[in-house]
Structure formats: structure tokens, C-alpha cells
Design a protein around this motif. Structure first.
Motif, PDB file in Angstrom:
ATOM      1  N   ASN A   1      -3.767   4.072 -10.359  1.00  0.00           N
ATOM      2  CA  ASN A   1      -3.376   4.564 -11.673  1.00  0.00           C
ATOM      3  C   ASN A   1      -1.956   4.128 -12.030  1.00  0.00           C
ATOM      4  OD1 ASN A   1      -5.828   6.116 -11.863  1.00  0.00           O
ATOM      5  ND2 ASN A   1      -4.882   7.619 -10.485  1.00  0.00           N
ATOM      6  N   LEU A   2      -1.799   3.622 -13.232  1.00  0.00           N
ATOM      7  CA  LEU A   2      -0.476   3.270 -13.734  1.00  0.00           C
ATOM      8  C   LEU A   2      -0.067   4.298 -14.794  1.00  0.00           C
ATOM      9  CD1 LEU A   2       2.024   1.554 -14.165  1.00  0.00           C
ATOM     10  CD2 LEU A   2       0.671   0.011 -15.607  1.00  0.00           C
TER      11      LEU A   2
ATOM     12  N   ILE B   1      -2.449  -3.501 -10.115  1.00  0.00           N
ATOM     13  CA  ILE B   1      -2.406  -2.177  -9.504  1.00  0.00           C
ATOM     14  C   ILE B   1      -3.820  -1.683  -9.249  1.00  0.00           C
ATOM     15  CG2 ILE B   1      -1.677   0.226  -9.800  1.00  0.00           C
ATOM     16  CD1 ILE B   1       0.587  -0.844 -11.595  1.00  0.00           C
TER      17      ILE B   1
ATOM     18  N   ALA C   1      -4.367  -2.828 -14.245  1.00  0.00           N
ATOM     19  CA  ALA C   1      -4.486  -1.613 -13.451  1.00  0.00           C
ATOM     20  C   ALA C   1      -5.916  -1.096 -13.518  1.00  0.00           C
ATOM     21  CB  ALA C   1      -3.510  -0.544 -13.958  1.00  0.00           C
TER      22      ALA C   1
ATOM     23  N   ALA D   1       5.859  -0.379 -15.869  1.00  0.00           N
ATOM     24  CA  ALA D   1       5.604  -1.649 -15.188  1.00  0.00           C
ATOM     25  C   ALA D   1       6.283  -2.762 -15.978  1.00  0.00           C
ATOM     26  CB  ALA D   1       4.109  -1.914 -15.067  1.00  0.00           C
TER      27      ALA D   1
ATOM     28  N   ASN E   1       0.864  -1.186   0.000  1.00  0.00           N
ATOM     29  CA  ASN E   1       0.000   0.000   0.000  1.00  0.00           C
ATOM     30  C   ASN E   1       0.898   1.233   0.000  1.00  0.00           C
ATOM     31  OD1 ASN E   1      -1.906   1.969   0.357  1.00  0.00           O
ATOM     32  ND2 ASN E   1      -2.852   1.055   2.165  1.00  0.00           N
TER      33      ASN E   1
ATOM     34  N   VAL F   1       7.745  -0.206 -11.486  1.00  0.00           N
ATOM     35  CA  VAL F   1       7.405  -1.404 -10.724  1.00  0.00           C
ATOM     36  C   VAL F   1       7.930  -2.614 -11.483  1.00  0.00           C
ATOM     37  CG1 VAL F   1       5.554  -2.822  -9.774  1.00  0.00           C
ATOM     38  CG2 VAL F   1       5.346  -0.340  -9.756  1.00  0.00           C
TER      39      VAL F   1
ATOM     40  N   ILE G   1      -0.025  -7.570 -16.660  1.00  0.00           N
ATOM     41  CA  ILE G   1      -0.045  -6.299 -15.935  1.00  0.00           C
ATOM     42  C   ILE G   1      -1.469  -5.759 -16.006  1.00  0.00           C
ATOM     43  CG2 ILE G   1       0.851  -3.942 -15.817  1.00  0.00           C
ATOM     44  CD1 ILE G   1       3.341  -5.012 -17.359  1.00  0.00           C
TER      45      ILE G   1
ATOM     46  N   ILE H   1       1.688  -8.235 -12.157  1.00  0.00           N
ATOM     47  CA  ILE H   1       1.524  -6.942 -11.491  1.00  0.00           C
ATOM     48  C   ILE H   1       0.047  -6.552 -11.553  1.00  0.00           C
ATOM     49  CG2 ILE H   1       2.075  -4.480 -11.543  1.00  0.00           C
ATOM     50  CD1 ILE H   1       4.776  -5.209 -12.763  1.00  0.00           C
TER      51      ILE H   1
ATOM     52  N   LEU I   1      -0.439  -3.975  -5.855  1.00  0.00           N
ATOM     53  CA  LEU I   1      -0.121  -2.633  -5.379  1.00  0.00           C
ATOM     54  C   LEU I   1      -1.414  -1.845  -5.191  1.00  0.00           C
ATOM     55  CD1 LEU I   1       1.911  -0.336  -4.770  1.00  0.00           C
ATOM     56  CD2 LEU I   1       1.856   0.192  -7.224  1.00  0.00           C
TER      57      LEU I   1
ATOM     58  N   ASP J   1      -0.879   4.307  -6.594  1.00  0.00           N
ATOM     59  CA  ASP J   1      -0.559   4.730  -7.957  1.00  0.00           C
ATOM     60  C   ASP J   1       0.921   4.531  -8.270  1.00  0.00           C
ATOM     61  OD1 ASP J   1      -3.192   5.603  -8.137  1.00  0.00           O
ATOM     62  OD2 ASP J   1      -2.686   7.667  -7.562  1.00  0.00           O
ATOM     63  N   VAL J   2       1.201   4.426  -9.573  1.00  0.00           N
ATOM     64  CA  VAL J   2       2.572   4.491 -10.078  1.00  0.00           C
ATOM     65  C   VAL J   2       2.649   5.766 -10.905  1.00  0.00           C
ATOM     66  CG1 VAL J   2       4.387   3.381 -11.412  1.00  0.00           C
ATOM     67  CG2 VAL J   2       2.731   1.980 -10.161  1.00  0.00           C
TER      68      VAL J   2
END
Length: 228
Positions: A145-146, A142, A164, A150, A107, A134, A162, A140, A124, A127-128
Motif C-alpha cells: 500500500n502506498l 511497491i 503500487a 513517493a 522488504n 520513498v 510510480i 518506484i 519495495l 507498505d508506505v
């Protein structure tokens, strides 16, 4: 069933030979009996190499013991050990497996210039940001927001994905594949995932729901992403 008077039982299969080793006998006695059994076999000239699967039951073999078996089976015979099958793993191997199969829940916000790197799958919650990165050996996911980078399946796992809640990444990477800008809408997309399409041989962006069909082993994460 293994004959109690035999330490070694050899059975032929359509894939080669299966070698059953008694889990209670000493390793030296096993080598002696196996040597005797193999001495009865006289390979023909130009005979193809036959793969051998070694069934160990509840026995564990270290690298030196595996090497000894491989030398004995391969030397002067048309055999080659294809795999060792054991119900027992070394503690270090078990810990590695646990680490690689465990889902890490984090987190936080990955800000510009920061790198979040894990072994296994990552969930996760955050956000990224642009410039953030990442990296995982697995998938992955998320919940946020990505916008940054990634990279899933960093050790070569082409089945990694991946996903998100909102996807507008600087770049997506899966194994040794790198996404190109046209692969995702410039305005960003909601509840989408990136995965390798093997027919197109590139990373594609698709609806999150396709994971239940294309990656059945991670359908539980899809439900978590959809339901929050």
C-alpha cells in the motif's frame, strides 16, 4: 576500416564529422597528426559550426585529454566536439552506471517520519504509511500500500513511474512534477501507476497495464506486479 598507417581518419556524415582515432597510437602522436590535418582546412567566413563525433574504439580518454582534443579542434576552426564514443569506461563510471541501473529490492514498512532513499529503481515489498516517504532517481514499484509520499526520478527523469498494489498517496512526485488531489480517486485504486503524461504536462494515474505500451523498458516489472 581504419588505415593502419593513419592515426586519424575523418569522415563526413549528414550530422557533421566523425573522427576515428587509432586506439594503439600515443596521445601526443595523435595530437600532432590531427593538428596537421586541421591545418589543411581553411574555414570560410561565417561558416556554421560543424559538430564532431570522436570515435575512440577501445581507448579511454581522461578529462584532460578530452579538453586538449576539444581545444585543438575548436581553436581557429568551425568545429565543435559533440560527443566522445568509446567502448571503454572508467571504473568509477562503471560503478556509477551499475548503481543507477541496478534494481534495489527492499522488504520493509516505511512508517510515518521515515524516508527511504535509493539511487536507481526500487522494488519495495511492504507498505508506505501516511507520513512515510520513498525517493529514488529511477522508478518506484511497491508491492503493498502506498499511503505516504513517493518521489521517482528525483534527478529529473521524466520517464520514471510510480506503481503500487494499492495507491492512495499523500502525494506523488516525478522529476519536478507534483500530483494534485484530483489525479487519483479519493478511495484509492488497486494495481495502478503514476506517470507523466507529456501531452497533458502533468502526472496522471493509469492502469498498470499501460506500462507495456508507454514504458516498454520496464514491462518486466509490470508482469511482476500483476503476477505477484
Amino acid at each position: 576500416m581504419l588505415d593502419s598507417k593513419q592515426m586519424i581518419t575523418i569522415k563526413g556524415t549528414k550530422d557533421g564529422l566523425t573522427l576515428f582515432i587509432d586506439e594503439y597510437s600515443s596521445f601526443n602522436d595523435i595530437l600532432d597528426e590531427l593538428s596537421d590535418k586541421l591545418s589543411e582546412y581553411k574555414p570560410k567566413r561565417d561558416e556554421p559550426i560543424i559538430p564532431v563525433t570522436v570515435k575512440l574504439g577501445n581507448r579511454y580518454l581522461n578529462d584532460w585529454q578530452k579538453e586538449r582534443l576539444n581545444e585543438l579542434i575548436s581553436t581557429k576552426h568551425c568545429f565543435s566536439i559533440h560527443s566522445f564514443d568509446s567502448n571503454v569506461v572508467h571504473r568509477d563510471e562503471a560503478l556509477t552506471w551499475k548503481e543507477e541501473s541496478e534494481v534495489k529490492v527492499v522488504n520493509r514498512i516505511v512508517r510515518s517520519g521515515q524516508v527511504l532513499e535509493y539511487v536507481g529503481d526500487l522494488l519495495l515489498v511492504g507498505d508506505v504509511n501516511p507520513g512515510g516517504k520513498v525517493i529514488t532517481t529511477g522508478n518506484i514499484f511497491i508491492m503493498g500500500n502506498l499511503f505516504g509520499i513517493a518521489h521517482a526520478g528525483v534527478k529529473g527523469d521524466r520517464d520514471a513511474v510510480i506503481a503500487a498494489s494499492f495507491m492512495k498517496p499523500n502525494q506523488l512526485r516525478i522529476a519536478n512534477y507534483i500530483s494534485r488531489a484530483p489525479d487519483y480517486d479519493s478511495e484509492g485504486v488497486y494495481m495502478e501507476c503514476g506517470l507523466i503524461d507529456k501531452e497533458q504536462d502533468k502526472i496522471v494515474i493509469d492502469r498498470l497495464q499501460v506500462l507495456s505500451r508507454k514504458r516498454k523498458d520496464i514491462s518486466g516489472f509490470e508482469r511482476r506486479m500483476l503476477n505477484g
